[in-house]
Design an enzyme around this catalytic site. Structure first.
Site, PDB file in Angstrom:
ATOM      1  CE1 TYR A  70      -4.373   1.697  -0.319  1.00  0.00           C
ATOM      2  CE2 TYR A  70      -3.787   2.888   2.041  1.00  0.00           C
ATOM      3  CZ  TYR A  70      -4.552   2.400   0.671  1.00  0.00           C
ATOM      4  OH  TYR A  70      -4.991   3.310   0.239  1.00  0.00           O
ATOM      5  CE  LYS A  82      -7.691   6.930   0.126  1.00  0.00           C
ATOM      6  NZ  LYS A  82      -8.652   6.932  -0.366  1.00  0.00           N
TER       7      LYS A  82
END
Length: 258
Positions: free
Chosen positions: A158, A165
């Site tokens: 990720y 995020k």
């Protein structure tokens, strides 16, 4: 009608529909099913043929281009909403972007320009939408964005989107606090790994789905409609006291870990 939410008479802007498998489209279906009227956006001319038929099928009263990296384009969307409705009850922010070279590499190797671009599109654009929506939410409203468990824990591959995020989730908390006096709420929905075209940009994303399915019974039954059901509830008056939180749609996966 969605049994958990009554959105009759409410007007909402959905930003981020890309195709029929996108999370934003699942949300759009469910809020319309609960009685809302929507405006929808598409990224660019290339995306329009995929998005417009979907939006028209949901009765969208506005279907507009919106690339937040193009100067003035987001503002034009809100100008059109103002001219058409003069109000807004909810906004769904379902967009994110990172250059692949930065996304697929280590955080320690990411470029300043790539990191800045990811933050601008994936996080700061939510702040911009909140600012533009604020004067239209005269009766209160809801701002919704989409995150992922990688904001909280390290998820293989990720990479740079994890801290981006995390910033988005923090922004949600601050927006919820700052706009509370106007009864404008900000919430974040964090779905588990779902197979979408956007997710396919993450290296070995299918491995995350398979790992989730191995750890959580029936995980692979979680889908975009489940996210849409939660969103329909969160933008409804029934959820009027819920703000600042991140809500997981992952069958408990975030409590177990990838």
């Amino acid at each position: 009608m969605n049994a958990l939410a009554n959105l009759a008479g409410k007007k909402g802007l959905i930003v981020g529909i890309a195709n029929q498998d996108s999370i934003a489209y699942g949300i759009a279906r469910k809020v319309v099913g609960a009685g809302a009227t929507i405006a929808a956006t598409y990224l660019n001319d290339k995306a329009e043929p995929f998005v417009r038929p979907l939006a028209e099928g949901l009765g969208a009263e506005l279907i507009l281009p919106c690339n937040v990296m193009v100067d003035g384009q987001l503002e034009k969307v809100f100008e059109a909403v103002t001219a058409k409705w003069g109000k807004l009850d909810f906004v769904v922010h379902s967009i994110a972007f990172s250059p692949l070279a930065d996304l697929h590499g280590r955080i320690v190797d990411c470029s300043a320009e790539g990191f800045k671009m990811a933050m601008d599109v994936s996080c700061h654009s939510f702040i911009r939408m909140a600012k533009l929506a604020e004067p239209l939410m005269t009766d209160g409203g809801a701002l919704v964005t989409l995150s992922y468990y990688g904001a909280e824990k390290v998820i293989p591959n990720y990479n740079m989107m994890g801290p981006v995020k995390a910033a988005l989730e923090s922004v949600t908390r601050y927006l919820g606090h700052e706009l509370a006096e106007k009864r404008i709420r900000a919430v974040c929905i964090s779905p588990g790994p779902l197979r979408t075209r956007a997710a396919s940009g993450i290296k070995s994303f299918d491995d995350l789905v398979e790992a989730a399915s191995a750890k959580i019974p029936h995980y692979d039954e979680v889908n975009q409609d489940d996210v849409g059901n939660l969103c329909a509830f969160l933008v409804s008056d029934e959820a009027r006291f819920l703000s600042g939180y991140t809500y997981y749609v992952d069958n408990g996966l975030s409590q177990v870990g990838i």
